[in-house]
Design an enzyme around this catalytic site. Structure first.
Site, PDB file in Angstrom:
ATOM      1  N   HIS A  23      41.785  44.530  39.308  1.00  0.00           N
ATOM      2  CA  HIS A  23      41.501  45.958  39.505  1.00  0.00           C
ATOM      3  C   HIS A  23      42.037  46.824  38.360  1.00  0.00           C
ATOM      4  CE1 HIS A  23      39.800  46.035  43.687  1.00  0.00           C
ATOM      5  NE2 HIS A  23      40.268  44.793  43.624  1.00  0.00           N
ATOM      6  N   THR A  24      42.230  46.217  37.204  1.00  0.00           N
ATOM      7  CA  THR A  24      42.699  47.001  36.052  1.00  0.00           C
ATOM      8  C   THR A  24      41.531  47.666  35.333  1.00  0.00           C
ATOM      9  OG1 THR A  24      42.609  44.983  34.758  1.00  0.00           O
ATOM     10  CG2 THR A  24      44.774  45.643  35.573  1.00  0.00           C
ATOM     11  N   GLY A 109      33.146  36.023  44.910  1.00  0.00           N
ATOM     12  CA  GLY A 109      33.920  36.791  43.932  1.00  0.00           C
ATOM     13  C   GLY A 109      33.723  36.272  42.517  1.00  0.00           C
ATOM     14  N   SER A 113      26.394  39.066  41.412  1.00  0.00           N
ATOM     15  CA  SER A 113      25.613  40.307  41.234  1.00  0.00           C
ATOM     16  C   SER A 113      25.538  40.715  39.761  1.00  0.00           C
ATOM     17  CB  SER A 113      26.167  41.442  42.089  1.00  0.00           C
ATOM     18  OG  SER A 113      27.554  41.422  42.109  1.00  0.00           O
ATOM     19  N   ASP A 157      32.928  42.483  35.005  1.00  0.00           N
ATOM     20  CA  ASP A 157      31.958  41.434  35.348  1.00  0.00           C
ATOM     21  C   ASP A 157      30.814  41.367  34.340  1.00  0.00           C
ATOM     22  OD1 ASP A 157      33.608  41.489  37.534  1.00  0.00           O
ATOM     23  OD2 ASP A 157      32.161  42.413  38.873  1.00  0.00           O
TER      24      ASP A 157
END
Ligand code: GLA
Length: 367
Positions: A23-24, A109, A113, A157
């Site tokens: 989450h950085t 995860g 997507s 991602d």
């Protein structure tokens, strides 16, 4: 037949594994990741009847009519979001059809997507002749996910799916958008084990975490948590929850910088320790782990030959990644899933990976 199907073209984009830096990305921080050698392949051809026809081996067929595209909450939002961003960039698309097939598990995860978005973007570049730098394409795909699908993800991602390189980890600075690769230790492997517990980023938890991080930055009086230190945190009286969310991000950025040094020194043992600390911080500070992910990490880190393990990606389900001795990776994966099955009844097939090529290195963009 009212359309002409021209030559079918092909594009491939891989999934990714987040090695460190949880989450950085949307906090303008740093991330270490790798592309996988699993991903999504798109085969497609132009049409001239304003129709978009999308077929997926796993999720079925979807159709849309140009020029107005609306999200439907289905899998096709990912490719259609990319089409929408191409149209907004001024690219002329008279219609097209595409068949997607994927070797990636969905909901683990591993960014199935982003792989779908980047494969669509790469295919559209080939079909339309539109030219973009890999970073601009990564940003366009991220915008598709933010604005069309409605998930406020960062750049990790899509950038990894584009810039990954075989046998290398990717280091991304989300503030400067500088991206580079570092050799992945010869002696190491990545063992990815899915908890088989559903992971859905469209759930509100991801956006909630993001809001808490922004709230922490606001209270600290800084542009983003990238700029915060533990000293800043101890000077401020923040509500406990906001304090812990910020502590996770500050710790993660520190760990990514340390991990970069460990990779430069060819030291997987240190990298592994940092990964296990990252998981503890997810569990305690960020609360994006689950009992199943905690159990998998506990099982993995008790096995000789495992340097460290953590949840990978957004959290709230999905998979763990363990850094293991390459020689024993197969046995280690089997042992983790055997113990996990005995404790939970969940059947899981471990993936034994080395970093693979991203869409750009795999030459799939046609540039
Ligand atoms: C998901 C998001 C990424 C990133 C990770 C957590 O994978 O899509 O942008 O925020 O979670 O690090």
């Amino acid at each position: 037949m009212c359309y002409t199907v021209e030559m079918t073209l092909r594009a491939f984009a891989p999934g990714r594994v987040e090695i460190l830096g949880n989450h950085t990305d949307y906090n303008e921080g740093v991330v270490l990741s790798a592309a996988l050698d699993l991903g999504t392949t798109a085969h497609g051809a132009m049409r001239d009847d304003q129709k978009i026809i999308l077929r997926s081996e796993k999720t079925g067929e979807a159709t849309a009519n140009l020029p107005s595209l609306q999200p439907s909450g289905e899998w096709s939002d990912y490719p259609l979001g990319v089409v929408k961003m191409f149209l907004e960039a001024g690219v002329k698309i008279p219609g097209f059809e595409a068949d997607f097939s994927s070797t990636l598990p969905v909901g683990a995860g591993l960014s199935s997507s982003a792989a779908l978005e980047v494969a669509t973007g790469a295919l559209l570049m080939k079909l339309t002749g539109f030219s973009s730098t890999p970073m601009d394409l990564a940003k366009l795909c991220r915008r598709a996910e933010n604005e069309f699908v409605g998930v406020n993800c960062g750049l990790l991602d899509q950038a990894t799916s584009l810039f990954g390189e075989a046998e290398h980890a990717v280091f991304l600075d989300c503030r400067t958008e500088a991206i580079g690769t570092l050799p992945f230790p010869e002696s190491a492997a990545l063992v990815i084990v899915n908890s088989e517990v559903k992971h859905a980023l469209t759930g509100g938890e991801y956006n909630e975490r993001r809001d808490s991080c922004f709230e922490a930055a606001r209270r600290l009086g800084i542009p983003a948590l990238r700029d915060a230190t533990f000293a800043d945190l101890s000077r401020m009286e923040l509500p406990d929850l906001i304090h812990r969310r910020a502590a996770h991000i500050i710790g993660e950025n520190d760990r990514v910088f340390q991990a970069r040094e460990a990779l430069q020194a060819g030291d997987p043992a240190t990298l592994g320790k940092l990964m296990t600390s990252s998981h503890a911080s997810s569990r305690i500070n960020f609360e994006n782990s689950t009992p199943e992910l905690d159990l998998l990490v506990k099982i993995a880190t008790a096995i000789p030959g495992v340097w460290g393990a953590r949840l990978t990606g957004g959290g709230f389900g999905g998979a763990i990644v363990a850094l293991t001795e390459r020689e024993y990776a197969l046995q280690i994966g089997a042992e983790i899933s055997r113990h996990y099955h005995a404790r939970t009844g969940h059947q899981t097939i471990p993936l034994i990976c080395r970093p693979g090529d991203g869409a750009w290195h795999a030459n799939t963009l046609g540039i």
